[in-house]
Design a protein around this motif. Structure first.
Motif, PDB file in Angstrom:
ATOM      1  N   VAL A  30       0.842  -1.201   0.000  1.00  0.00           N
ATOM      2  CA  VAL A  30       0.000   0.000   0.000  1.00  0.00           C
ATOM      3  C   VAL A  30       0.876   1.250   0.000  1.00  0.00           C
ATOM      4  O   VAL A  30       0.620   2.206  -0.749  1.00  0.00           O
ATOM      5  CB  VAL A  30      -0.960  -0.009   1.218  1.00  0.00           C
ATOM      6  N   ASN A  31       1.945   1.232   0.797  1.00  0.00           N
ATOM      7  CA  ASN A  31       2.872   2.365   0.836  1.00  0.00           C
ATOM      8  C   ASN A  31       3.527   2.559  -0.531  1.00  0.00           C
ATOM      9  O   ASN A  31       3.644   3.690  -1.015  1.00  0.00           O
ATOM     10  CB  ASN A  31       3.925   2.136   1.924  1.00  0.00           C
ATOM     11  N   TRP A  32       3.972   1.474  -1.160  1.00  0.00           N
ATOM     12  CA  TRP A  32       4.585   1.566  -2.487  1.00  0.00           C
ATOM     13  C   TRP A  32       3.599   2.131  -3.510  1.00  0.00           C
ATOM     14  O   TRP A  32       3.948   2.978  -4.322  1.00  0.00           O
ATOM     15  CB  TRP A  32       5.047   0.178  -2.949  1.00  0.00           C
ATOM     16  N   PHE A  33       2.324   1.684  -3.463  1.00  0.00           N
ATOM     17  CA  PHE A  33       1.313   2.147  -4.418  1.00  0.00           C
ATOM     18  C   PHE A  33       1.094   3.647  -4.300  1.00  0.00           C
ATOM     19  O   PHE A  33       1.104   4.372  -5.297  1.00  0.00           O
ATOM     20  CB  PHE A  33      -0.009   1.390  -4.189  1.00  0.00           C
ATOM     21  N   PHE A  34       0.911   4.130  -3.080  1.00  0.00           N
ATOM     22  CA  PHE A  34       0.640   5.556  -2.913  1.00  0.00           C
ATOM     23  C   PHE A  34       1.876   6.402  -3.214  1.00  0.00           C
ATOM     24  O   PHE A  34       1.760   7.523  -3.715  1.00  0.00           O
ATOM     25  CB  PHE A  34       0.084   5.850  -1.525  1.00  0.00           C
ATOM     26  N   THR A  35       3.075   5.886  -2.944  1.00  0.00           N
ATOM     27  CA  THR A  35       4.301   6.605  -3.307  1.00  0.00           C
ATOM     28  C   THR A  35       4.408   6.708  -4.827  1.00  0.00           C
ATOM     29  O   THR A  35       4.743   7.766  -5.372  1.00  0.00           O
ATOM     30  CB  THR A  35       5.530   5.886  -2.732  1.00  0.00           C
ATOM     31  N   ALA A  36       4.113   5.619  -5.531  1.00  0.00           N
ATOM     32  CA  ALA A  36       4.165   5.625  -6.991  1.00  0.00           C
ATOM     33  C   ALA A  36       3.126   6.586  -7.562  1.00  0.00           C
ATOM     34  O   ALA A  36       3.406   7.318  -8.521  1.00  0.00           O
ATOM     35  CB  ALA A  36       3.947   4.212  -7.528  1.00  0.00           C
TER      36      ALA A  36
END
Length: 157
Positions: A30-36
């Protein structure tokens, strides 16, 4: 971005994410998705700003016709009449629409006017169809025998 997702859809995505990734990897995903997503938005904003800087005043000259086209897409016949003939005052059109609806209600024609197919009010009497023979169209050709095929015109098909 997620304006079309309801709580049920978001909950379903979380459950699917838990099943596929597991509870230990889900927070990182989830953190990776929102950072991307934040990075993509920053790239798009930077590209737009760079285009504005390079084009200078020409950028606004390009946007103006596009804005005019967008305004034309929103023009319906009612909006055109209201804007050009009535100077933006649509009270005449609303009053006429209300009169048509009230007349349709009184004649039990609500389905025809609204196109909604809603049943008419119970208090209004239905329209009566006059009794008598139903007019028919005259036949241009006599019917074909059961074993004969109709003529085929290759130019018509």
């Amino acid at each position: 971005m997620f304006s079309n997702l309801g709580m049920g859809e978001i909950l379903m995505l979380v459950v699917v994410g838990l099943v596929i990734l597991g509870p230990e990897r889900l927070p990182g995903a989830v953190n990776w998705f929102f950072t991307a997503m934040r990075q993509v938005r920053d790239y798009a904003t930077g590209a737009t700003q760079q285009l504005k800087d390079e084009m200078g005043g020409d950028f606004d000259a390009i946007r103006e016709p596009l804005q005019q086209i967008q305004n034309l897409r929103g023009m319906t016949p009612t909006a055109i009449v209201t804007k050009h003939l009535l100077n933006g005052d649509d009270t005449v059109i609303r009053e006429m629409s209300d009169q048509v609806r009230s007349t349709a209600d009184s004649l039990n024609l609500r389905k025809v006017v609204d196109g909604a197919g809603a049943p008419a009010a119970a208090s209004s009497a239905p329209l009566e169809v006059p009794a008598g023979p139903v007019p028919t169209m005259p036949r241009m050709h006599k019917p074909l025998p059961p074993d004969e095929r109709p003529p085929f015109d290759p130019d018509a098909t």
